[in-house]
Design a protein around this motif. Structure first.
Motif, PDB file in Angstrom:
ATOM      1  N   ASP A  87      41.607  50.934  31.824  1.00  0.00           N
ATOM      2  CA  ASP A  87      40.665  50.558  32.871  1.00  0.00           C
ATOM      3  C   ASP A  87      40.454  49.051  32.783  1.00  0.00           C
ATOM      4  O   ASP A  87      39.725  48.564  31.931  1.00  0.00           O
ATOM      5  CB  ASP A  87      39.351  51.318  32.645  1.00  0.00           C
ATOM      6  N   ILE A  88      41.105  48.327  33.682  1.00  0.00           N
ATOM      7  CA  ILE A  88      41.128  46.874  33.553  1.00  0.00           C
ATOM      8  C   ILE A  88      39.751  46.237  33.819  1.00  0.00           C
ATOM      9  O   ILE A  88      39.366  45.288  33.145  1.00  0.00           O
ATOM     10  CB  ILE A  88      42.247  46.255  34.440  1.00  0.00           C
ATOM     11  N   ILE A 103      40.818  33.938  32.640  1.00  0.00           N
ATOM     12  CA  ILE A 103      41.339  33.162  33.772  1.00  0.00           C
ATOM     13  C   ILE A 103      40.985  33.909  35.056  1.00  0.00           C
ATOM     14  O   ILE A 103      40.569  33.316  36.035  1.00  0.00           O
ATOM     15  CB  ILE A 103      42.869  32.962  33.656  1.00  0.00           C
ATOM     16  N   ASP A 104      41.149  35.228  35.019  1.00  0.00           N
ATOM     17  CA  ASP A 104      40.812  36.063  36.171  1.00  0.00           C
ATOM     18  C   ASP A 104      39.608  36.940  35.838  1.00  0.00           C
ATOM     19  O   ASP A 104      39.690  37.811  34.987  1.00  0.00           O
ATOM     20  CB  ASP A 104      41.993  36.980  36.531  1.00  0.00           C
ATOM     21  N   GLU A 105      38.524  36.694  36.540  1.00  0.00           N
ATOM     22  CA  GLU A 105      37.325  37.515  36.337  1.00  0.00           C
ATOM     23  C   GLU A 105      37.529  38.896  36.968  1.00  0.00           C
ATOM     24  O   GLU A 105      36.942  39.870  36.532  1.00  0.00           O
ATOM     25  CB  GLU A 105      36.113  36.853  36.991  1.00  0.00           C
ATOM     26  N   LYS A 106      38.350  38.904  38.021  1.00  0.00           N
ATOM     27  CA  LYS A 106      38.646  40.165  38.711  1.00  0.00           C
ATOM     28  C   LYS A 106      40.147  40.356  38.735  1.00  0.00           C
ATOM     29  O   LYS A 106      40.899  39.398  38.862  1.00  0.00           O
ATOM     30  CB  LYS A 106      38.117  40.112  40.148  1.00  0.00           C
ATOM     31  N   GLY A 112      55.079  45.663  40.803  1.00  0.00           N
ATOM     32  CA  GLY A 112      55.054  47.119  40.691  1.00  0.00           C
ATOM     33  C   GLY A 112      53.707  47.718  41.055  1.00  0.00           C
ATOM     34  O   GLY A 112      53.390  48.834  40.656  1.00  0.00           O
ATOM     35  N   GLY A 113      52.887  46.968  41.806  1.00  0.00           N
ATOM     36  CA  GLY A 113      51.591  47.474  42.242  1.00  0.00           C
ATOM     37  C   GLY A 113      50.553  47.565  41.131  1.00  0.00           C
ATOM     38  O   GLY A 113      49.531  48.219  41.284  1.00  0.00           O
ATOM     39  N   ALA A 114      50.814  46.910  39.996  1.00  0.00           N
ATOM     40  CA  ALA A 114      49.868  46.948  38.876  1.00  0.00           C
ATOM     41  C   ALA A 114      48.655  46.073  39.182  1.00  0.00           C
ATOM     42  O   ALA A 114      48.727  45.138  39.981  1.00  0.00           O
ATOM     43  CB  ALA A 114      50.547  46.447  37.608  1.00  0.00           C
ATOM     44  N   LYS A 115      47.540  46.413  38.543  1.00  0.00           N
ATOM     45  CA  LYS A 115      46.382  45.511  38.567  1.00  0.00           C
ATOM     46  C   LYS A 115      46.514  44.632  37.337  1.00  0.00           C
ATOM     47  O   LYS A 115      46.691  45.152  36.222  1.00  0.00           O
ATOM     48  CB  LYS A 115      45.085  46.312  38.449  1.00  0.00           C
ATOM     49  N   ILE A 116      46.398  43.327  37.501  1.00  0.00           N
ATOM     50  CA  ILE A 116      46.582  42.430  36.365  1.00  0.00           C
ATOM     51  C   ILE A 116      45.467  41.384  36.302  1.00  0.00           C
ATOM     52  O   ILE A 116      44.821  41.079  37.310  1.00  0.00           O
ATOM     53  CB  ILE A 116      47.946  41.698  36.415  1.00  0.00           C
ATOM     54  N   LEU A 131      46.364  41.324  30.984  1.00  0.00           N
ATOM     55  CA  LEU A 131      46.021  42.747  30.937  1.00  0.00           C
ATOM     56  C   LEU A 131      46.640  43.403  32.164  1.00  0.00           C
ATOM     57  O   LEU A 131      46.650  42.826  33.246  1.00  0.00           O
ATOM     58  CB  LEU A 131      44.505  42.959  30.954  1.00  0.00           C
ATOM     59  N   THR A 132      47.191  44.600  31.963  1.00  0.00           N
ATOM     60  CA  THR A 132      47.856  45.310  33.051  1.00  0.00           C
ATOM     61  C   THR A 132      47.341  46.745  33.102  1.00  0.00           C
ATOM     62  O   THR A 132      47.234  47.391  32.075  1.00  0.00           O
ATOM     63  CB  THR A 132      49.385  45.378  32.791  1.00  0.00           C
ATOM     64  N   GLU A 133      47.010  47.177  34.301  1.00  0.00           N
ATOM     65  CA  GLU A 133      46.691  48.595  34.492  1.00  0.00           C
ATOM     66  C   GLU A 133      47.656  49.129  35.546  1.00  0.00           C
ATOM     67  O   GLU A 133      47.736  48.587  36.637  1.00  0.00           O
ATOM     68  CB  GLU A 133      45.249  48.768  34.985  1.00  0.00           C
ATOM     69  N   ARG A 134      48.432  50.144  35.165  1.00  0.00           N
ATOM     70  CA  ARG A 134      49.356  50.734  36.139  1.00  0.00           C
ATOM     71  C   ARG A 134      49.466  52.225  35.920  1.00  0.00           C
ATOM     72  O   ARG A 134      49.224  52.729  34.841  1.00  0.00           O
ATOM     73  CB  ARG A 134      50.723  50.038  36.095  1.00  0.00           C
TER      74      ARG A 134
END
Ligand code: ZN
Length: 137
Positions: A87-88, A103-106, A112-116, A131-134
């Protein structure tokens, strides 16, 4: 919360050229490599599946992109290490709570459609961590 090393991101100047040695030493056919453009990050990515892991070759699509700037400063090579989390959003909130610079707060959209989301190297011993959530695998 941490699942595994998701991928290693490698900065390359020319994707076609850079892919050649990987095809050889990873025993992969060119058709087995996923190529994708991630406009949000201004990169073209070649994804090599290595067992349960991935290696991503990243070529900048613009001269002012982060990968282009990285190569200008440090040359081609390992750019970041990506860690897969369940859970990112939760991970980012917890890390922020620990005082880790983000660097990224959100999360944003990765290959590949991952949230990073990237953590700041100042908080991670000089290594750029993503960080990667897929969903898949
Ligand atoms: Zn990455």
């Amino acid at each position: 919360m941490i699942e595994k090393i998701d991928h290693i991101g490698i900065a390359v100047a020319n994707l076609e050229e850079a892919m050649k040695p990987y095809l050889d030493f990873l025993f992969v056919k060119k058709e087995g490599v996923e190529i994708e453009e991630v406009s949000d990050q201004k990169v073209k990515v070649a994804v090599f599946h290595v067992g349960p892991n991935r290696i991503e070759l990243l070529q900048s699509t613009t001269p002012d992109g982060t990968i282009a700037k990285f190569i200008e400063k440090k040359g081609e090579g390992i750019h970041h290490l990506a860690i897969r989390v369940k859970d990112i959003e939760k991970a980012l909130a917890e890390l922020k709570g620990k005082g880790i610079k983000l660097i990224d707060e959100k999360p944003r959209l990765g290959a590949g459609g991952a949230k990073i989301a990237f953590l700041h190297p100042k908080s991670t011993g000089g290594i750029l961590i993503e960080l990667t959530e897929r969903k898949e695998d």
